[in-house]
Write a protein that holds these residues in place. Structure first.
Motif, PDB file in Angstrom:
ATOM      1  N   MET A 168       0.959  -1.215  -0.065  1.00  0.00           N
ATOM      2  CA  MET A 168      -0.074   0.038   0.106  1.00  0.00           C
ATOM      3  C   MET A 168       1.069   1.030   0.108  1.00  0.00           C
ATOM      4  SD  MET A 168      -3.001   1.156   2.767  1.00  0.00           S
ATOM      5  CE  MET A 168      -2.270  -0.067   3.993  1.00  0.00           C
ATOM      6  N   ASN A 169       0.481   2.022  -0.737  1.00  0.00           N
ATOM      7  CA  ASN A 169       1.334   3.383  -1.106  1.00  0.00           C
ATOM      8  C   ASN A 169       0.688   4.448  -0.186  1.00  0.00           C
ATOM      9  OD1 ASN A 169       3.419   2.242  -2.515  1.00  0.00           O
ATOM     10  ND2 ASN A 169       2.166   2.292  -4.580  1.00  0.00           N
ATOM     11  N   LEU A 170       1.504   5.349   0.586  1.00  0.00           N
ATOM     12  CA  LEU A 170       0.729   6.254   1.272  1.00  0.00           C
ATOM     13  C   LEU A 170       2.033   7.406   1.161  1.00  0.00           C
ATOM     14  CD1 LEU A 170       0.282   4.312   4.672  1.00  0.00           C
ATOM     15  CD2 LEU A 170      -1.437   5.088   3.166  1.00  0.00           C
ATOM     16  N   THR A 171       1.538   8.528   1.983  1.00  0.00           N
ATOM     17  CA  THR A 171       2.538   9.570   2.240  1.00  0.00           C
ATOM     18  C   THR A 171       2.554   9.841   3.746  1.00  0.00           C
ATOM     19  OG1 THR A 171       0.877  11.361   2.294  1.00  0.00           O
ATOM     20  CG2 THR A 171       1.884  10.925   0.349  1.00  0.00           C
ATOM     21  N   ALA A 172       3.750  10.427   4.041  1.00  0.00           N
ATOM     22  CA  ALA A 172       4.129  10.433   5.436  1.00  0.00           C
ATOM     23  C   ALA A 172       3.001  10.857   6.350  1.00  0.00           C
ATOM     24  CB  ALA A 172       5.485  11.136   5.757  1.00  0.00           C
ATOM     25  N   GLN A 173       2.441  11.942   5.696  1.00  0.00           N
ATOM     26  CA  GLN A 173       1.018  12.592   6.288  1.00  0.00           C
ATOM     27  C   GLN A 173      -0.196  11.975   6.769  1.00  0.00           C
ATOM     28  OE1 GLN A 173      -0.800  15.859   4.004  1.00  0.00           O
ATOM     29  NE2 GLN A 173      -1.465  16.857   5.832  1.00  0.00           N
ATOM     30  N   GLN A 174      -0.013  10.709   5.915  1.00  0.00           N
ATOM     31  CA  GLN A 174      -1.127   9.675   6.361  1.00  0.00           C
ATOM     32  C   GLN A 174      -1.038   8.743   7.234  1.00  0.00           C
ATOM     33  OE1 GLN A 174      -1.218   8.938   1.861  1.00  0.00           O
ATOM     34  NE2 GLN A 174      -3.553   8.651   2.131  1.00  0.00           N
ATOM     35  N   VAL A 178      10.575  14.369   8.150  1.00  0.00           N
ATOM     36  CA  VAL A 178      10.466  14.265   6.842  1.00  0.00           C
ATOM     37  C   VAL A 178       9.348  15.054   6.211  1.00  0.00           C
ATOM     38  CG1 VAL A 178      11.233  11.937   6.696  1.00  0.00           C
ATOM     39  CG2 VAL A 178       8.858  12.128   6.757  1.00  0.00           C
ATOM     40  N   PRO A 179       9.543  15.720   5.060  1.00  0.00           N
ATOM     41  CA  PRO A 179       8.338  16.418   4.419  1.00  0.00           C
ATOM     42  C   PRO A 179       7.150  15.545   4.526  1.00  0.00           C
ATOM     43  CG  PRO A 179      10.273  16.456   3.046  1.00  0.00           C
ATOM     44  CD  PRO A 179      10.532  15.585   3.808  1.00  0.00           C
ATOM     45  N   ILE A 180       5.860  16.037   4.632  1.00  0.00           N
ATOM     46  CA  ILE A 180       4.448  15.546   4.572  1.00  0.00           C
ATOM     47  C   ILE A 180       4.220  14.585   3.370  1.00  0.00           C
ATOM     48  CG2 ILE A 180       3.560  16.829   6.118  1.00  0.00           C
ATOM     49  CD1 ILE A 180       1.893  18.347   4.119  1.00  0.00           C
ATOM     50  N   ASN A 181       4.897  14.941   2.371  1.00  0.00           N
ATOM     51  CA  ASN A 181       4.686  14.189   1.105  1.00  0.00           C
ATOM     52  C   ASN A 181       5.637  13.050   0.750  1.00  0.00           C
ATOM     53  OD1 ASN A 181       6.855  15.724   0.432  1.00  0.00           O
ATOM     54  ND2 ASN A 181       5.968  16.721  -1.435  1.00  0.00           N
ATOM     55  N   THR A 182       6.588  12.698   1.789  1.00  0.00           N
ATOM     56  CA  THR A 182       7.548  11.671   1.719  1.00  0.00           C
ATOM     57  C   THR A 182       6.758  10.344   1.311  1.00  0.00           C
ATOM     58  OG1 THR A 182       8.795  12.648   3.178  1.00  0.00           O
ATOM     59  CG2 THR A 182       9.399  10.459   2.602  1.00  0.00           C
ATOM     60  N   PRO A 183       7.144   9.762   0.172  1.00  0.00           N
ATOM     61  CA  PRO A 183       6.340   8.458  -0.155  1.00  0.00           C
ATOM     62  C   PRO A 183       6.769   7.233   0.713  1.00  0.00           C
ATOM     63  CG  PRO A 183       7.696   9.160  -2.092  1.00  0.00           C
ATOM     64  CD  PRO A 183       7.907  10.119  -0.623  1.00  0.00           C
ATOM     65  N   ILE A 184       5.635   6.390   1.215  1.00  0.00           N
ATOM     66  CA  ILE A 184       5.857   5.605   2.333  1.00  0.00           C
ATOM     67  C   ILE A 184       5.244   4.290   1.442  1.00  0.00           C
ATOM     68  CG2 ILE A 184       5.183   4.704   4.353  1.00  0.00           C
ATOM     69  CD1 ILE A 184       6.783   7.302   4.761  1.00  0.00           C
ATOM     70  N   THR A 185       6.005   3.398   1.634  1.00  0.00           N
ATOM     71  CA  THR A 185       5.163   1.951   0.897  1.00  0.00           C
ATOM     72  C   THR A 185       4.985   0.922   2.339  1.00  0.00           C
ATOM     73  OG1 THR A 185       6.609   2.041  -1.038  1.00  0.00           O
ATOM     74  CG2 THR A 185       5.406  -0.243  -0.345  1.00  0.00           C
ATOM     75  N   MET A 186       3.830   0.641   2.568  1.00  0.00           N
ATOM     76  CA  MET A 186       3.469  -0.148   3.830  1.00  0.00           C
ATOM     77  C   MET A 186       3.109  -1.603   3.400  1.00  0.00           C
ATOM     78  SD  MET A 186       0.443   0.329   6.670  1.00  0.00           S
ATOM     79  CE  MET A 186       1.224   1.972   6.798  1.00  0.00           C
ATOM     80  N   GLN A 187       3.785  -2.705   4.072  1.00  0.00           N
ATOM     81  CA  GLN A 187       3.543  -3.760   3.343  1.00  0.00           C
ATOM     82  C   GLN A 187       2.125  -4.483   4.254  1.00  0.00           C
ATOM     83  OE1 GLN A 187       6.900  -6.438   4.650  1.00  0.00           O
ATOM     84  NE2 GLN A 187       8.374  -5.402   3.795  1.00  0.00           N
ATOM     85  N   THR A 227      -1.656  23.624   9.868  1.00  0.00           N
ATOM     86  CA  THR A 227      -1.292  22.608   8.736  1.00  0.00           C
ATOM     87  C   THR A 227      -0.058  21.881   8.969  1.00  0.00           C
ATOM     88  OG1 THR A 227       0.055  24.386   7.717  1.00  0.00           O
ATOM     89  CG2 THR A 227      -2.246  24.129   6.730  1.00  0.00           C
ATOM     90  N   ASP A 228      -0.118  20.620   8.527  1.00  0.00           N
ATOM     91  CA  ASP A 228       0.821  19.648   8.893  1.00  0.00           C
ATOM     92  C   ASP A 228       2.222  20.200   8.017  1.00  0.00           C
ATOM     93  OD1 ASP A 228      -0.226  18.117  10.643  1.00  0.00           O
ATOM     94  OD2 ASP A 228      -0.606  16.384   9.346  1.00  0.00           O
ATOM     95  N   LYS A 229       3.144  20.409   8.473  1.00  0.00           N
ATOM     96  CA  LYS A 229       4.601  20.667   7.923  1.00  0.00           C
ATOM     97  C   LYS A 229       5.228  19.577   7.833  1.00  0.00           C
ATOM     98  CE  LYS A 229       3.425  25.070   7.216  1.00  0.00           C
ATOM     99  NZ  LYS A 229       3.323  25.669   5.728  1.00  0.00           N
ATOM    100  N   TRP A 230       5.769  18.677   8.887  1.00  0.00           N
ATOM    101  CA  TRP A 230       6.859  17.842   8.985  1.00  0.00           C
ATOM    102  C   TRP A 230       6.183  16.682   9.591  1.00  0.00           C
ATOM    103  CZ3 TRP A 230      10.956  18.874   6.127  1.00  0.00           C
ATOM    104  CH2 TRP A 230      11.099  20.272   5.879  1.00  0.00           C
ATOM    105  N   VAL A 231       6.653  15.460   9.209  1.00  0.00           N
ATOM    106  CA  VAL A 231       6.273  14.386  10.332  1.00  0.00           C
ATOM    107  C   VAL A 231       7.842  13.689  10.697  1.00  0.00           C
ATOM    108  CG1 VAL A 231       5.162  11.832  10.319  1.00  0.00           C
ATOM    109  CG2 VAL A 231       4.337  13.738   8.874  1.00  0.00           C
ATOM    110  N   THR A 232       7.765  13.788  11.964  1.00  0.00           N
ATOM    111  CA  THR A 232       8.847  12.766  12.724  1.00  0.00           C
ATOM    112  C   THR A 232       8.761  11.222  12.547  1.00  0.00           C
ATOM    113  OG1 THR A 232       9.413  14.666  14.089  1.00  0.00           O
ATOM    114  CG2 THR A 232      10.563  12.505  14.352  1.00  0.00           C
TER     115      THR A 232
END
Length: 82
Positions: A1-7, A65-74, A49-54
């Protein structure tokens, strides 16, 4: 599943994720998600607004990391029944 850090949020803790960061790719168990909000004033209105996610993944404290950083979740590991 593909997400962004904000999600990402607390419900995802313990899941195996891959963070596609500009400094490299990190894969491991998601240990920490912290959203950093900034309040901006626009006229009489204030918006947060969300600016960053640790993120902390496995032993790697990735940090902000920026909120739009791509994340892949297994997919979660299915528990074998029986």
């Amino acid at each position: 599943m593909n997400l962004t850090a904000q999600q990402l949020n607390g419900t995802h803790l313990g899941r195996i994720v891959t963070v596609h960061h500009h400094q490299g790719t990190y894969t491991g168990e998601l240990d920490r998600v912290e959203h950093h909000r900034e309040t901006e004033s626009i006229g009489h209105y204030q918006t947060a607004t969300d600016k960053w996610v640790t993120l902390c993944v496995g032993v790697a404290e990735i940090g902000h990391v920026p909120i739009n950083t791509p994340i892949t979740m297994q997919a979660p590991v299915e528990q074998a029944s029986g």
